[in-house]
Motif scaffolding. Structure first.
Motif, PDB file in Angstrom:
ATOM      1  N   LYS A   1      -7.332 -42.466 -64.546  1.00 28.44           N
ATOM      2  CA  LYS A   1      -8.261 -41.390 -64.155  1.00 28.44           C
ATOM      3  C   LYS A   1      -8.071 -41.075 -62.689  1.00 28.44           C
ATOM      4  O   LYS A   1      -7.549 -41.904 -61.939  1.00 28.44           O
ATOM      5  CB  LYS A   1      -9.714 -41.842 -64.372  1.00 28.44           C
ATOM      6  CG  LYS A   1     -10.102 -41.950 -65.835  1.00 28.44           C
ATOM      7  CD  LYS A   1     -11.578 -42.300 -65.967  1.00 28.44           C
ATOM      8  CE  LYS A   1     -11.959 -42.611 -67.403  1.00 28.44           C
ATOM      9  NZ  LYS A   1     -11.880 -41.498 -68.320  1.00 28.44           N
ATOM     10  N   PHE A   2      -8.475 -39.903 -62.270  1.00 29.46           N
ATOM     11  CA  PHE A   2      -8.452 -39.577 -60.840  1.00 29.46           C
ATOM     12  C   PHE A   2      -9.814 -39.029 -60.419  1.00 29.46           C
ATOM     13  O   PHE A   2     -10.574 -38.508 -61.234  1.00 29.46           O
ATOM     14  CB  PHE A   2      -7.327 -38.580 -60.510  1.00 29.46           C
ATOM     15  CG  PHE A   2      -7.479 -37.219 -61.127  1.00 29.46           C
ATOM     16  CD1 PHE A   2      -7.087 -36.970 -62.439  1.00 29.46           C
ATOM     17  CD2 PHE A   2      -8.006 -36.158 -60.394  1.00 29.46           C
ATOM     18  CE1 PHE A   2      -7.220 -35.704 -63.010  1.00 29.46           C
ATOM     19  CE2 PHE A   2      -8.139 -34.878 -60.955  1.00 29.46           C
ATOM     20  CZ  PHE A   2      -7.744 -34.669 -62.270  1.00 29.46           C
ATOM     21  N   ALA A   3     -10.093 -39.178 -59.113  1.00 35.49           N
ATOM     22  CA  ALA A   3     -11.410 -38.793 -58.606  1.00 35.49           C
ATOM     23  C   ALA A   3     -11.444 -37.312 -58.242  1.00 35.49           C
ATOM     24  O   ALA A   3     -10.481 -36.767 -57.718  1.00 35.49           O
ATOM     25  CB  ALA A   3     -11.744 -39.622 -57.372  1.00 35.49           C
ATOM     26  N   VAL A   4     -12.567 -36.660 -58.540  1.00 35.95           N
ATOM     27  CA  VAL A   4     -12.817 -35.300 -58.083  1.00 35.95           C
ATOM     28  C   VAL A   4     -13.897 -35.389 -57.005  1.00 35.95           C
ATOM     29  O   VAL A   4     -14.899 -36.077 -57.178  1.00 35.95           O
ATOM     30  CB  VAL A   4     -13.282 -34.398 -59.252  1.00 35.95           C
ATOM     31  CG1 VAL A   4     -13.578 -32.987 -58.758  1.00 35.95           C
ATOM     32  CG2 VAL A   4     -12.228 -34.369 -60.345  1.00 35.95           C
ATOM     33  N   LEU A   5     -13.652 -34.707 -55.859  1.00 34.61           N
ATOM     34  CA  LEU A   5     -14.570 -34.831 -54.720  1.00 34.61           C
ATOM     35  C   LEU A   5     -15.413 -33.572 -54.550  1.00 34.61           C
ATOM     36  O   LEU A   5     -14.973 -32.463 -54.875  1.00 34.61           O
ATOM     37  CB  LEU A   5     -13.770 -35.047 -53.424  1.00 34.61           C
ATOM     38  CG  LEU A   5     -12.775 -36.213 -53.400  1.00 34.61           C
ATOM     39  CD1 LEU A   5     -12.141 -36.320 -52.011  1.00 34.61           C
ATOM     40  CD2 LEU A   5     -13.452 -37.526 -53.787  1.00 34.61           C
ATOM     41  N   ASP A   6     -16.596 -33.750 -53.998  1.00 30.78           N
ATOM     42  CA  ASP A   6     -17.465 -32.629 -53.636  1.00 30.78           C
ATOM     43  C   ASP A   6     -17.111 -32.202 -52.206  1.00 30.78           C
ATOM     44  O   ASP A   6     -17.307 -32.969 -51.264  1.00 30.78           O
ATOM     45  CB  ASP A   6     -18.921 -33.113 -53.712  1.00 30.78           C
ATOM     46  CG  ASP A   6     -19.914 -32.032 -53.293  1.00 30.78           C
ATOM     47  OD1 ASP A   6     -19.480 -31.007 -52.736  1.00 30.78           O
ATOM     48  OD2 ASP A   6     -21.113 -32.240 -53.522  1.00 30.78           O
ATOM     49  N   PRO A   7     -16.574 -30.978 -52.021  1.00 27.93           N
ATOM     50  CA  PRO A   7     -16.154 -30.568 -50.671  1.00 27.93           C
ATOM     51  C   PRO A   7     -17.304 -30.496 -49.661  1.00 27.93           C
ATOM     52  O   PRO A   7     -17.066 -30.488 -48.460  1.00 27.93           O
ATOM     53  CB  PRO A   7     -15.559 -29.173 -50.887  1.00 27.93           C
ATOM     54  CG  PRO A   7     -15.218 -29.133 -52.331  1.00 27.93           C
ATOM     55  CD  PRO A   7     -16.245 -29.957 -53.022  1.00 27.93           C
ATOM     56  N   SER A   8     -18.556 -30.470 -50.131  1.00 25.57           N
ATOM     57  CA  SER A   8     -19.686 -30.423 -49.192  1.00 25.57           C
ATOM     58  C   SER A   8     -19.799 -31.704 -48.387  1.00 25.57           C
ATOM     59  O   SER A   8     -20.266 -31.700 -47.261  1.00 25.57           O
ATOM     60  CB  SER A   8     -21.010 -30.236 -49.921  1.00 25.57           C
ATOM     61  OG  SER A   8     -20.974 -29.094 -50.669  1.00 25.57           O
ATOM     62  N   ASP A   9     -19.432 -32.833 -49.012  1.00 22.54           N
ATOM     63  CA  ASP A   9     -19.583 -34.112 -48.295  1.00 22.54           C
ATOM     64  C   ASP A   9     -18.418 -35.079 -48.540  1.00 22.54           C
ATOM     65  O   ASP A   9     -18.452 -36.221 -48.073  1.00 22.54           O
ATOM     66  CB  ASP A   9     -20.908 -34.781 -48.686  1.00 22.54           C
ATOM     67  CG  ASP A   9     -21.049 -34.925 -50.199  1.00 22.54           C
ATOM     68  OD1 ASP A   9     -20.041 -34.760 -50.909  1.00 22.54           O
ATOM     69  OD2 ASP A   9     -22.165 -35.194 -50.666  1.00 22.54           O
ATOM     70  N   ASN A  10     -17.431 -34.637 -49.268  1.00 19.42           N
ATOM     71  CA  ASN A  10     -16.267 -35.465 -49.627  1.00 19.42           C
ATOM     72  C   ASN A  10     -16.631 -36.692 -50.463  1.00 19.42           C
ATOM     73  O   ASN A  10     -15.866 -37.648 -50.547  1.00 19.42           O
ATOM     74  CB  ASN A  10     -15.470 -35.889 -48.383  1.00 19.42           C
ATOM     75  CG  ASN A  10     -14.712 -34.710 -47.779  1.00 19.42           C
ATOM     76  OD1 ASN A  10     -14.456 -33.727 -48.463  1.00 19.42           O
ATOM     77  ND2 ASN A  10     -14.365 -34.803 -46.499  1.00 19.42           N
ATOM     78  N   GLU A  11     -17.819 -36.688 -51.097  1.00 18.76           N
ATOM     79  CA  GLU A  11     -18.194 -37.800 -51.985  1.00 18.76           C
ATOM     80  C   GLU A  11     -17.587 -37.558 -53.371  1.00 18.76           C
ATOM     81  O   GLU A  11     -17.380 -36.412 -53.778  1.00 18.76           O
ATOM     82  CB  GLU A  11     -19.724 -37.869 -52.137  1.00 18.76           C
ATOM     83  CG  GLU A  11     -20.489 -38.176 -50.860  1.00 18.76           C
ATOM     84  CD  GLU A  11     -20.255 -39.603 -50.375  1.00 18.76           C
ATOM     85  OE1 GLU A  11     -20.111 -40.492 -51.228  1.00 18.76           O
ATOM     86  OE2 GLU A  11     -20.193 -39.800 -49.143  1.00 18.76           O
ATOM     87  N   GLN A  12     -17.363 -38.674 -54.110  1.00 12.83           N
ATOM     88  CA  GLN A  12     -16.808 -38.533 -55.462  1.00 12.83           C
ATOM     89  C   GLN A  12     -17.852 -37.959 -56.419  1.00 12.83           C
ATOM     90  O   GLN A  12     -18.999 -38.398 -56.414  1.00 12.83           O
ATOM     91  CB  GLN A  12     -16.365 -39.898 -55.975  1.00 12.83           C
ATOM     92  CG  GLN A  12     -15.115 -40.383 -55.269  1.00 12.83           C
ATOM     93  CD  GLN A  12     -14.619 -41.711 -55.812  1.00 12.83           C
ATOM     94  OE1 GLN A  12     -15.143 -42.238 -56.784  1.00 12.83           O
ATOM     95  NE2 GLN A  12     -13.609 -42.249 -55.166  1.00 12.83           N
ATOM     96  N   ILE A  13     -17.418 -37.002 -57.232  1.00 15.32           N
ATOM     97  CA  ILE A  13     -18.329 -36.453 -58.251  1.00 15.32           C
ATOM     98  C   ILE A  13     -18.163 -37.241 -59.545  1.00 15.32           C
ATOM     99  O   ILE A  13     -19.109 -37.613 -60.212  1.00 15.32           O
ATOM    100  CB  ILE A  13     -17.982 -34.976 -58.568  1.00 15.32           C
ATOM    101  CG1 ILE A  13     -18.047 -34.122 -57.320  1.00 15.32           C
ATOM    102  CG2 ILE A  13     -18.884 -34.441 -59.650  1.00 15.32           C
ATOM    103  CD1 ILE A  13     -17.413 -32.744 -57.522  1.00 15.32           C
ATOM    104  N   CYS A  14     -16.919 -37.468 -59.938  1.00 14.61           N
ATOM    105  CA  CYS A  14     -16.626 -38.131 -61.207  1.00 14.61           C
ATOM    106  C   CYS A  14     -15.130 -38.467 -61.245  1.00 14.61           C
ATOM    107  O   CYS A  14     -14.394 -38.136 -60.315  1.00 14.61           O
ATOM    108  CB  CYS A  14     -16.961 -37.216 -62.387  1.00 14.61           C
ATOM    109  SG  CYS A  14     -15.986 -35.711 -62.374  1.00 14.61           S
ATOM    110  N   HIS A  15     -14.713 -39.126 -62.319  1.00 10.30           N
ATOM    111  CA  HIS A  15     -13.294 -39.420 -62.526  1.00 10.30           C
ATOM    112  C   HIS A  15     -12.830 -38.711 -63.793  1.00 10.30           C
ATOM    113  O   HIS A  15     -13.503 -38.769 -64.820  1.00 10.30           O
ATOM    114  CB  HIS A  15     -13.072 -40.934 -62.631  1.00 10.30           C
ATOM    115  CG  HIS A  15     -13.211 -41.607 -61.302  1.00 10.30           C
ATOM    116  ND1 HIS A  15     -14.436 -41.959 -60.790  1.00 10.30           N
ATOM    117  CD2 HIS A  15     -12.285 -41.935 -60.374  1.00 10.30           C
ATOM    118  CE1 HIS A  15     -14.247 -42.499 -59.590  1.00 10.30           C
ATOM    119  NE2 HIS A  15     -12.962 -42.498 -59.307  1.00 10.30           N
TER     120      HIS A  15
END
Ligand code: ADP
Length: 497
Positions: free
Chosen positions: A29-43
């Motif tokens: 799996k790979f991580a998808v990030l939220d560009p607002s804070d660079n936190e991971q959304i999900c894999h």
């Protein structure tokens, strides 16, 4: 996030092959990030070459039956799909905001833009006419029909994650092809949701397949797509470098390609332009999506006699156009860049220009040191829009697409100089100019080396219009009737009498 999904099942992290929702066979799996804070959304499922081959085979097998469907059957499929996307627009916009960092209100606009393509293709499906051709020697009768090509592979970018899928996939499926689509690793969730709605609309298994992959594995997916003989057409939107590579790989087996590559759009303000309108046009062209579209103005040429006035009008309008804040706030219309990588690249272009004598427009000098000045609370990837004057043709932005909210203003003296500056790039996607002079409208439109020209407008993308470039901006057209032609082959049939 401050949003409650009406239909949480649209949020999925799996790929879609042959009508089944699947993870990678090895569980990657790979991580998808939220560009607002660079936190991971999900894999999300990270697929490779084997799964891509399976998807291509599933698409080929579905094609056997799908190619025989009537135009009317495909039309109603397209209609149901578009309707379901419209019903799910709030959730789709939320997914877009989540993975792309686009302000929610703007995401609703881009989802609508994505649906426009399906609406348009639906209407066009039944009008895929052939021709009858008068035989030169008279003893035969000749006519043409248009037939689907087979399996179409589509590779899409992150910057418009619903519309980039519907524009390609919608046209290909409307024309009777089956598709394997690889969305960008930054924004796979919109493509997954759109495929879910296709399934619900009654899309037959294997007609649309989604292969999600990380940046690392995308290369493997690309290798399978370009080498597998079952793939007849590769449709790509992305950088010129990757497009050049994929195009060359496809040439080995004569696959057709549609390549929507980078732009470096000129925007010319002639001395007779309505400066208010030109500034408004520039703001929509340059700063929409935080400057992250391939048709964004990149090099702005302003007649020397109106330069100061134009810069002032532009700065005044810019100050009142955009509102910053949480991307979930419905009043906010300017969001962060999609990634930290983009931030660094854009800031390097600004540094380069300032080091070579360019100046930030007077009102903005206080923002010169960092991208976030005054906006640190808006997240790590927020980059404030800027106007840069005294730019010259030796600076980096003249050669490299900016893909961010920097407006570099370059003075010119004559029409010929403006046209030469505008054409002095290897890119040829979009161009814009503002004038009130009718003969200039024709002359400059015809002289500009680009696939699309905006005259007295800053927004030129529409579902009914052929979209695409010349030179290093690629080959082929998407949108409008040319898009359906793009995904069909002409067969000529000669009948003896
Ligand atoms: P960007 O720099 O905007 O991400 P790219 O051209 O790198 O532009 O990416 C556009 C799309 O192409 C994305 O879906 C990306 O994953 C994909 N891509 C990039 N390199 C390859 C490759 N070698 N083979 C297949 N797909 C690729």
């Amino acid at each position: 996030i401050p949003y409650t999904f009406k239909d949480p099942s649209l949020l999925d992290t799996r790929s879609f092959i042959g009508g089944k929702w699947v993870d990678a066979s090895n569980g990657d799996k790979f991580a998808v990030l939220d560009p607002s804070d660079n936190e991971q959304i999900c894999h999300v499922a990270d697929l490779g070459r084997d799964e891509t081959r399976q998807a291509i085979e599933a698409a080929r097998s579905a094609f056997t039956k799908y190619r025989k469907t009537t135009a009317r059957d495909r039309r109603w499929l397209m209609r149901r799909w578009a309707d379901l996307i419209k019903e799910a627009k709030d959730d789709l916009a939320a997914i877009c905001t989540l993975e792309l960092g686009k302000p929610y209100t703007e995401s609703l606009v881009t989802v609508k833009y994505g649906t426009d393509f399906l609406d348009w293709f639906e209407g066009a499906i039944e009008r895929q006419y052939g021709e009858t051709i008068p035989a030169a020697k008279g003893e035969n009768r000749i006519f043409t029909i248009r037939q689907p090509q087979g399996v179409v592979a589509a590779i899409t970018p992150w910057n418009s994650p619903v519309a980039m899928v519907t524009r390609k996939v919608g046209a290909a499926i409307a024309a009777g092809n089956t598709v394997v689509c690889k969305p960008a690793p930054e924004t796979p969730l919109c493509a997954i949701a759109v495929a879910k709605l296709f399934e619900r609309a009654g899309g037959p298994p294997g007609v649309l397949n989604i292969v999600t992959s990380s940046t690392e594995k995308s290369k493997l997916v690309g290798e399978e797509m370009t080498q597998n003989p079952l793939v007849k057409h590769l449709s790509f939107t992305g950088s010129t470098a990757v497009g050049r590579y994929l195009h060359a790989e496809c040439a080995k087996s004569f696959k057709k390609t549609s390549m929507e590559l980078g732009g470096n759009a000129p925007f010319i303000v002639f001395e007779d332009a309505n400066l208010e309108k030109a500034a408004e046009g520039l703001i929509s062209s340059k700063f929409r999506s935080s400057g992250q579209t391939c048709v964004c103005a990149n090099r702005i040429f302003v007649h020397r006699s109106v330069m100061d006035r134009f810069a002032t009008v532009l700065a005044t309008k810019l100050a009142s156009t955009f509102r910053y804040g949480s991307v979930w706030d419905k009043n906010v219309n300017f969001g962060p860049l999609y990634s930290a990588r983009a931030f660094d690249k854009i800031h390097a272009q600004l540094d380069d220009a300032l080091a070579h004598g360019a100046k930030l427009h007077a009102d903005q000098t206080d923002q010169s040191q960092t991208g976030q000045v005054g906006h640190n609370d808006l997240g790590p990837n927020f980059y404030a829009p800027r106007i840069i004057t005294h730019a010259t043709k030796d600076m980096r932005f003249m050669r490299e697409e900016t893909f961010g909210p920097l407006a570099f203003l370059v003075p010119f003296e004559t029409d010929d100089e403006a046209i030469a500056l505008a054409n002095g790039t290897s890119a040829g996607l979009a161009s814009y100019f503002f004038t009130e002079n009718i003969s200039r409208v024709w002359h400059v439109s015809e002289e500009l080396e680009s696939g699309m020209v905006g005259v007295r407008v800053g927004l030129i993308s529409a579902c009914e219009q052929p979209f695409g470039g010349i030179k290093d901006s690629g080959v082929g057209r998407e949108g409008g009737k040319d898009a359906l032609d793009e995904y069909t082959e002409i067969k000529s049939i000669t009948v003896g009498i």
